[in-house]
Enzyme design. Structure first.
Site, short mmCIF file in Angstrom:
data_model
loop_
_atom_site.label_atom_id
_atom_site.label_comp_id
_atom_site.label_asym_id
_atom_site.label_seq_id
_atom_site.Cartn_x
_atom_site.Cartn_y
_atom_site.Cartn_z
N ASP A 91 1.84 4.96 -12.41
CA ASP A 91 1.49 3.65 -10.92
C ASP A 91 -0.08 4.76 -11.00
OD1 ASP A 91 0.89 2.57 -9.02
OD2 ASP A 91 2.03 3.57 -7.66
N LYS A 96 7.79 14.88 1.23
CA LYS A 96 8.14 13.93 1.11
C LYS A 96 9.44 13.36 0.96
CE LYS A 96 6.36 11.37 -2.50
NZ LYS A 96 6.31 11.28 -3.85
#
Length: 353
Positions: A134, A38
């Site tokens: 989330d 990432k």
């Protein structure tokens, strides 16, 4: 492209507002294992916003470093390369729940299985004072091989720090983080608690059952509650009650912890199976814990005092039942009938006094 003389970028996985995610090969391992890399590269208007986002990215790496659970991707490293910040973590082979839902609704037994395997993950997270914030179908991967759900994307995590916090109590956060439709009311109001994760998990389960995203499910005009049960009339009342409790507006009305919700789910899974009776008009009836309804004509035949109570007579009675097209079908994962169902059948077999 080779990052840090180690990670060979294979392909782009995802590009969002705060960064880019790649599938890469770790060339420093004998197996040349696949991993997720990432990159932190947000498009933010000013330096203070950038610093806040960078802190969240670093927090994600710090949280992943101290978590050790088979259903959470492991952190492999956190590094800086040419002024850019990266983290590398375990690659999970599988299909997201989001892509599964594109194929339609899931059966209740599969939803219960997935929930029963996910709730221990939230037990673990909350015990480590971590809130995911989330939870949604796209952040759950059904792992290839065993179809076990794996919780991914910890870029929105919230840490409670060292202070013990009651699950129903809110903790202030600086920005609203999460995905519209899945975030709890208190999270929208910039308050978050352990119950917020359970709310999002409940909405995710409803999406699995209905095959619809939150914006496709009607809302009650006064309360704003999801009116989802009419979309899946075959779902058991017990599971409906569990999910409605999980997505209650007030966190105090939800389950106090993932442990409590898991216990309630296991109680549902241990319930005796329903017996479905096909009436002569083709209508099915019967729910767990309810008496079995039998067509009136068949009931009179069963209760006739002229019928012998021998084994042979019982066989004739059962044969007569099938001739009247009355089928008894066990629809759950246990084969033994419930005590209430046995009582109903025995009462029907007894002659009139």
């Amino acid at each position: 492209m080779l990052l840090q003389h180690r990670f060979q970028i294979h392909r782009l996985l995802y590009q969002g507002g705060f960064g880019t995610t790649f599938l890469a090969v770790d060339t420093h391992t004998p197996s040349r294992r696949l991993c997720v890399v990432k990159q932190f590269c947000p498009a933010l208007p000013n330096q203070p916003s950038f610093q806040i986002a960078l802190r969240k990215f670093q927090e994600e790496a710090a949280v992943l470093e101290r978590l050790d659970h088979p259903q959470i991707p492991r952190l492999y490293g956190y590094f800086e390369h040419q002024g850019q910040f990266y983290l590398s973590q375990q690659w999970i082979e599988g299909q997201t729940l989001g892509s599964c839902l594109a194929q339609g609704p899931m059966p209740e037994i599969e939803v219960i299985r997935i929930l029963s395997q996910l709730l221990p993950v939230f037990e673990y997270l909350h015990a480590h004072q971590v809130i995911h914030r989330d939870v949604k179908p796209d952040n759950i991967i059904l792992r290839d091989g065993d179809r076990c759900p794996v919780l991914i994307d910890f870029g929105s995590v919230k840490q409670h720090g060292q202070a013990a916090v009651h699950p129903s109590q809110g903790v202030a956060c600086s920005v609203v983080i999460g995905t519209e439709g899945f975030v709890s009311p208190e999270q929208v109001a910039q308050r978050v608690s352990y119950a917020s994760d359970l709310y999002s998990l409940g909405i995710t389960a409803i999406c699995m059952l209905t095959g619809k995203m939150p914006h496709e499910i009607p809302l009650h005009p006064q309360t704003g509650q999801f009116l989802w049960t009419s979309l899946v009339p075959g779902v058991s009342l017990a599971l409906q009650a569990l999910l409605n409790k999980a997505i209650a507006f007030d966190p105090c009305d939800r389950y106090g912890s993932a442990t409590q919700m898991l216990a309630a789910l296991r109680a549902i899974a241990s319930q005796p199976p329903p017996i479905t009776v096909l009436e002569p008009n083709g209508v099915k009836s019967g729910h767990p814990g309810q008496a079995v309804r039998i067509a009136p004509a068949a009931a009179r035949r069963l209760r006739s005092p002229s019928l012998p109570l021998s084994v042979a007579g019982l066989a004739m009675v059962l044969s007569g039942l099938f001739s009247f097209q009355i089928g008894v079908t066990v629809t759950a994962h246990r084969s033994d009938p419930a005590p209430s169902e046995i009582t109903a059948l025995e009462a029907a077999l007894q002659p009139d006094n």
